[in-house]
Write a protein that holds these residues in place. Structure first.
Motif, mmCIF file in Angstrom:
data_model
loop_
_atom_site.group_PDB
_atom_site.id
_atom_site.type_symbol
_atom_site.label_atom_id
_atom_site.label_comp_id
_atom_site.label_asym_id
_atom_site.label_seq_id
_atom_site.Cartn_x
_atom_site.Cartn_y
_atom_site.Cartn_z
ATOM 1 N N ARG A 193 0.842 -1.197 0.000
ATOM 2 C CA ARG A 193 0.000 0.000 0.000
ATOM 3 C C ARG A 193 0.871 1.238 0.000
ATOM 4 O O ARG A 193 1.945 1.261 0.574
ATOM 5 N N ASP A 194 0.363 2.272 -0.642
ATOM 6 C CA ASP A 194 1.143 3.489 -0.794
ATOM 7 C C ASP A 194 0.770 4.549 0.228
ATOM 8 O O ASP A 194 1.552 5.397 0.559
ATOM 9 N N GLY A 195 -0.431 4.520 0.703
ATOM 10 C CA GLY A 195 -0.870 5.564 1.622
ATOM 11 C C GLY A 195 -1.366 4.990 2.926
ATOM 12 O O GLY A 195 -1.760 3.842 3.007
ATOM 13 N N GLU A 196 -1.334 5.813 3.934
ATOM 14 C CA GLU A 196 -1.825 5.382 5.235
ATOM 15 C C GLU A 196 -3.322 5.112 5.193
ATOM 16 O O GLU A 196 -3.859 4.372 6.003
ATOM 17 N N ASP A 197 -3.977 5.715 4.201
ATOM 18 C CA ASP A 197 -5.419 5.529 4.085
ATOM 19 C C ASP A 197 -5.790 4.223 3.391
ATOM 20 O O ASP A 197 -6.955 3.948 3.171
ATOM 21 N N GLY A 198 -4.788 3.392 3.043
ATOM 22 C CA GLY A 198 -5.056 2.103 2.410
ATOM 23 C C GLY A 198 -5.244 2.202 0.905
ATOM 24 O O GLY A 198 -5.677 1.255 0.276
ATOM 25 N N SER A 199 -4.924 3.347 0.322
ATOM 26 C CA SER A 199 -5.077 3.509 -1.114
ATOM 27 C C SER A 199 -3.966 2.757 -1.842
ATOM 28 O O SER A 199 -2.916 2.475 -1.295
ATOM 29 N N SER A 200 -4.213 2.448 -3.085
ATOM 30 C CA SER A 200 -3.277 1.628 -3.846
ATOM 31 C C SER A 200 -2.140 2.455 -4.430
ATOM 32 O O SER A 200 -2.289 3.643 -4.698
ATOM 33 N N PRO A 201 -0.993 1.804 -4.661
ATOM 34 C CA PRO A 201 0.136 2.482 -5.293
ATOM 35 C C PRO A 201 -0.134 2.633 -6.788
ATOM 36 O O PRO A 201 -1.094 2.061 -7.312
ATOM 37 N N PRO A 202 0.713 3.373 -7.498
ATOM 38 C CA PRO A 202 0.566 3.445 -8.955
ATOM 39 C C PRO A 202 0.610 2.036 -9.544
ATOM 40 O O PRO A 202 1.292 1.156 -9.005
ATOM 41 N N PHE A 203 -0.113 1.817 -10.635
ATOM 42 C CA PHE A 203 -0.113 0.499 -11.254
ATOM 43 C C PHE A 203 -0.233 0.608 -12.773
ATOM 44 O O PHE A 203 -0.788 1.564 -13.288
ATOM 45 N N VAL A 204 0.307 -0.392 -13.462
ATOM 46 C CA VAL A 204 0.197 -0.484 -14.915
ATOM 47 C C VAL A 204 -1.204 -0.977 -15.222
ATOM 48 O O VAL A 204 -1.663 -1.967 -14.645
ATOM 49 N N VAL A 205 -1.876 -0.301 -16.124
ATOM 50 C CA VAL A 205 -3.290 -0.551 -16.368
ATOM 51 C C VAL A 205 -3.559 -1.837 -17.140
ATOM 52 O O VAL A 205 -4.518 -2.535 -16.864
ATOM 53 N N SER A 206 -2.732 -2.144 -18.111
ATOM 54 C CA SER A 206 -2.964 -3.346 -18.910
ATOM 55 C C SER A 206 -1.632 -3.873 -19.432
ATOM 56 O O SER A 206 -0.624 -3.146 -19.414
ATOM 57 N N PRO A 207 -1.596 -5.102 -19.905
ATOM 58 C CA PRO A 207 -0.346 -5.654 -20.430
ATOM 59 C C PRO A 207 0.224 -4.862 -21.614
ATOM 60 O O PRO A 207 1.432 -4.832 -21.821
ATOM 61 N N ASP A 208 -0.643 -4.199 -22.376
ATOM 62 C CA ASP A 208 -0.190 -3.441 -23.541
ATOM 63 C C ASP A 208 0.066 -1.966 -23.252
ATOM 64 O O ASP A 208 0.504 -1.227 -24.123
ATOM 65 N N ALA A 209 -0.210 -1.524 -22.055
ATOM 66 C CA ALA A 209 -0.107 -0.102 -21.729
ATOM 67 C C ALA A 209 1.306 0.436 -21.923
ATOM 68 O O ALA A 209 1.491 1.543 -22.425
ATOM 69 N N TYR A 210 2.321 -0.326 -21.527
ATOM 70 C CA TYR A 210 3.718 0.123 -21.677
ATOM 71 C C TYR A 210 4.063 0.345 -23.148
ATOM 72 O O TYR A 210 4.585 1.394 -23.525
ATOM 73 N N THR A 211 3.762 -0.631 -23.985
ATOM 74 C CA THR A 211 4.148 -0.525 -25.392
ATOM 75 C C THR A 211 3.325 0.500 -26.155
ATOM 76 O O THR A 211 3.777 1.027 -27.165
ATOM 77 N N GLU A 212 2.110 0.785 -25.699
ATOM 78 C CA GLU A 212 1.240 1.715 -26.406
ATOM 79 C C GLU A 212 1.267 3.126 -25.821
ATOM 80 O O GLU A 212 0.525 3.995 -26.274
ATOM 81 N N GLY A 213 2.112 3.381 -24.832
ATOM 82 C CA GLY A 213 2.202 4.712 -24.244
ATOM 83 C C GLY A 213 2.561 5.773 -25.273
ATOM 84 O O GLY A 213 3.383 5.545 -26.167
ATOM 85 N N LEU A 214 1.952 6.929 -25.151
ATOM 86 C CA LEU A 214 2.219 8.032 -26.083
ATOM 87 C C LEU A 214 3.644 8.553 -25.955
ATOM 88 O O LEU A 214 4.150 9.207 -26.864
ATOM 89 N N LEU A 215 4.273 8.260 -24.839
ATOM 90 C CA LEU A 215 5.655 8.669 -24.621
ATOM 91 C C LEU A 215 6.539 8.281 -25.794
ATOM 92 O O LEU A 215 7.357 9.077 -26.260
ATOM 93 N N TRP A 216 6.398 7.069 -26.282
ATOM 94 C CA TRP A 216 7.281 6.570 -27.348
ATOM 95 C C TRP A 216 7.087 7.341 -28.647
ATOM 96 O O TRP A 216 8.051 7.656 -29.330
ATOM 97 N N ARG A 217 5.849 7.661 -28.975
ATOM 98 C CA ARG A 217 5.585 8.457 -30.184
ATOM 99 C C ARG A 217 6.091 9.877 -30.008
ATOM 100 O O ARG A 217 6.601 10.489 -30.939
ATOM 101 N N ALA A 218 5.934 10.401 -28.805
ATOM 102 C CA ALA A 218 6.350 11.781 -28.540
ATOM 103 C C ALA A 218 7.857 11.955 -28.692
ATOM 104 O O ALA A 218 8.318 13.011 -29.117
ATOM 105 N N ILE A 219 8.640 10.935 -28.345
ATOM 106 C CA ILE A 219 10.096 11.066 -28.447
ATOM 107 C C ILE A 219 10.650 10.459 -29.730
ATOM 108 O O ILE A 219 11.855 10.438 -29.945
ATOM 109 N N GLY A 220 9.773 9.943 -30.582
ATOM 110 C CA GLY A 220 10.218 9.388 -31.853
ATOM 111 C C GLY A 220 10.984 8.091 -31.698
ATOM 112 O O GLY A 220 11.929 7.828 -32.433
ATOM 113 N N ALA A 221 10.595 7.275 -30.733
ATOM 114 C CA ALA A 221 11.300 6.016 -30.474
ATOM 115 C C ALA A 221 10.280 4.899 -30.308
ATOM 116 O O ALA A 221 9.088 5.093 -30.477
ATOM 117 N N HIS A 222 10.763 3.736 -29.981
ATOM 118 C CA HIS A 222 9.902 2.600 -29.693
ATOM 119 C C HIS A 222 10.245 2.100 -28.296
ATOM 120 O O HIS A 222 11.332 2.358 -27.794
#
Length: 167
Positions: A111-140
């Motif tokens: 857990r990330d917070g004292e209130d029992g809230s969840s830490p950051p998480f990857v949303v789906s198996p394809d989320a990393y490869t489909e992130g806009l970050l890669w298009r924005a920097i012109g890379a893969h």
């Protein structure tokens, strides 16, 4: 002919809003295949009213609403950061060359917070490869898409989008 449901309308509105705040076209966002997963995640994490309120914000203004910041980060890196984390967690600061010290971690128990809230998480198996970050920097994404092994040995090549004079 099929009738559009309110869920379809909400998803389309979410993508339209996301295009305005990310700087990418709706076509690009639909092309990631992540629109439904990202919309569902935002609604599950902060509730439908908070998502609607964020989408009602002026997309041309600097995003002051933490939910908007979370949505932008979601599209770019495929990770859901709770709104209260969206502006705080600076990954670049603790990964910079010459930087020493411990990385921010998730406390024991996952857990990330004292209130029992969840830490950051990857949303789906394809989320990393489909992130806009890669298009924005012109890379893969390293290790995930062509051109393959060793391609990160050279810097990304950016396309020149300047129009040449037509003769």
């Amino acid at each position: 002919m099929t009738q559009e449901t309110s869920a379809d309308t909400e998803l389309r509105d979410f993508v339209r809003f996301s295009a305005a705040v990310t700087g990418f076209s709706e076509f690009d966002l639909w092309g990631t295949g992540q629109a439904e997963a990202y919309h569902r995640t935002a609604v599950e994490q902060v509730g439908p009213e908070a998502v609607r309120a964020a989408m009602a914000a002026d997309p041309s203004a600097v995003p002051a609403d933490p939910v908007v910041k979370s949505i932008i980060k979601l599209w770019y890196v495929g990770i859901w950061y709770r709104p209260e984390q969206a502006g705080r967690l600076d990954v670049a600061a603790w990964t910079a060359p010459g930087r020493s010290g411990a990385k921010p971690g998730v406390p024991e128990g996952g857990r990330d917070g004292e209130d029992g809230s969840s830490p950051p998480f990857v949303v789906s198996p394809d989320a990393y490869t489909e992130g806009l970050l890669w298009r924005a920097i012109g890379a893969h994404p390293s290790g995930a898409k062509a051109p393959g092994y060793g391609s990160w040995a050279t810097p990304p090549a950016f396309e020149d989008h300047h129009e040449e004079e037509v003769r």
